[in-house]
Design a protein around this motif. Structure first.
Motif, PDB file in Angstrom:
ATOM      1  N   CYS A   7      -8.474  -1.962  -0.061  1.00 59.12           N
ATOM      2  CA  CYS A   7      -8.008  -0.888   0.800  1.00 59.12           C
ATOM      3  C   CYS A   7      -7.734   0.338  -0.072  1.00 59.12           C
ATOM      4  O   CYS A   7      -6.875   0.273  -0.949  1.00 59.12           O
ATOM      5  CB  CYS A   7      -6.753  -1.307   1.548  1.00 59.12           C
ATOM      6  N   CYS A  10      -3.921   1.457   0.574  1.00 57.25           N
ATOM      7  CA  CYS A  10      -2.819   0.605   0.144  1.00 57.25           C
ATOM      8  C   CYS A  10      -3.007   0.061  -1.273  1.00 57.25           C
ATOM      9  O   CYS A  10      -2.060  -0.378  -1.894  1.00 57.25           O
ATOM     10  CB  CYS A  10      -2.664  -0.554   1.116  1.00 57.25           C
ATOM     11  N   CYS A  37       0.767  -1.198   5.092  1.00 58.85           N
ATOM     12  CA  CYS A  37      -0.107  -0.356   5.904  1.00 58.85           C
ATOM     13  C   CYS A  37       0.657   0.440   6.957  1.00 58.85           C
ATOM     14  O   CYS A  37       0.329   1.585   7.230  1.00 58.85           O
ATOM     15  CB  CYS A  37      -1.177  -1.209   6.572  1.00 58.85           C
ATOM     16  N   CYS A  45      -7.479   3.289   5.851  1.00 62.32           N
ATOM     17  CA  CYS A  45      -6.881   1.965   5.676  1.00 62.32           C
ATOM     18  C   CYS A  45      -7.770   0.939   6.374  1.00 62.32           C
ATOM     19  O   CYS A  45      -8.143   1.126   7.532  1.00 62.32           O
ATOM     20  CB  CYS A  45      -5.477   1.950   6.266  1.00 62.32           C
ATOM     21  N   ILE A  46      -8.110  -0.113   5.667  1.00 60.67           N
ATOM     22  CA  ILE A  46      -9.046  -1.084   6.242  1.00 60.67           C
ATOM     23  C   ILE A  46      -8.326  -2.200   6.983  1.00 60.67           C
ATOM     24  O   ILE A  46      -8.953  -3.040   7.599  1.00 60.67           O
ATOM     25  CB  ILE A  46      -9.950  -1.698   5.144  1.00 60.67           C
ATOM     26  N   ASN A  47      -7.013  -2.222   6.923  1.00 61.66           N
ATOM     27  CA  ASN A  47      -6.269  -3.290   7.582  1.00 61.66           C
ATOM     28  C   ASN A  47      -5.705  -2.787   8.917  1.00 61.66           C
ATOM     29  O   ASN A  47      -4.502  -2.671   9.097  1.00 61.66           O
ATOM     30  CB  ASN A  47      -5.137  -3.774   6.672  1.00 61.66           C
TER      31      ASN A  47
HETATM   32 ZN   LIG Z   1      -4.226  -0.599   4.075  1.00 58.81          ZN
END
Ligand SMILES: [Zn+2]
Length: 65
Positions: A7, A10, A37, A45-47
């Motif tokens: 990420c 993060c 996150c 952000c990938i989450n």
């Molecule tokens: Zn993230």
């Protein structure tokens, strides 16, 4: 590692839905969401997939106000 994602917001690595924190500990996507996150809230952000994150519990360090 295969399937490893990092990420950019993060700064944590995610491998097969397992999160590797910079501190060296590991956790779930829910824990990452609860501890990092949700505070970062930056585009990129990938989450952010709620289906993958699942339910964030008190154990993850997050209590709804
Ligand atoms: Zn993230």
């Amino acid at each position: 590692m295969e399937n490893a994602q990092k990420c950019p917001v993060c700064g944590v690595s995610i491998v097969n839905d397992k999160v590797f924190f910079s501190s060296g500990s590991t956790g779930t996507l829910a824990r990452l969401q609860a501890r990092v996150c949700q505070f970062a809230k930056q585009p990129g952000c990938i989450n952010t997939d709620e289906d993958k994150i699942g339910e964030v519990t008190a154990v993850d360090g997050y209590l709804k106000p």
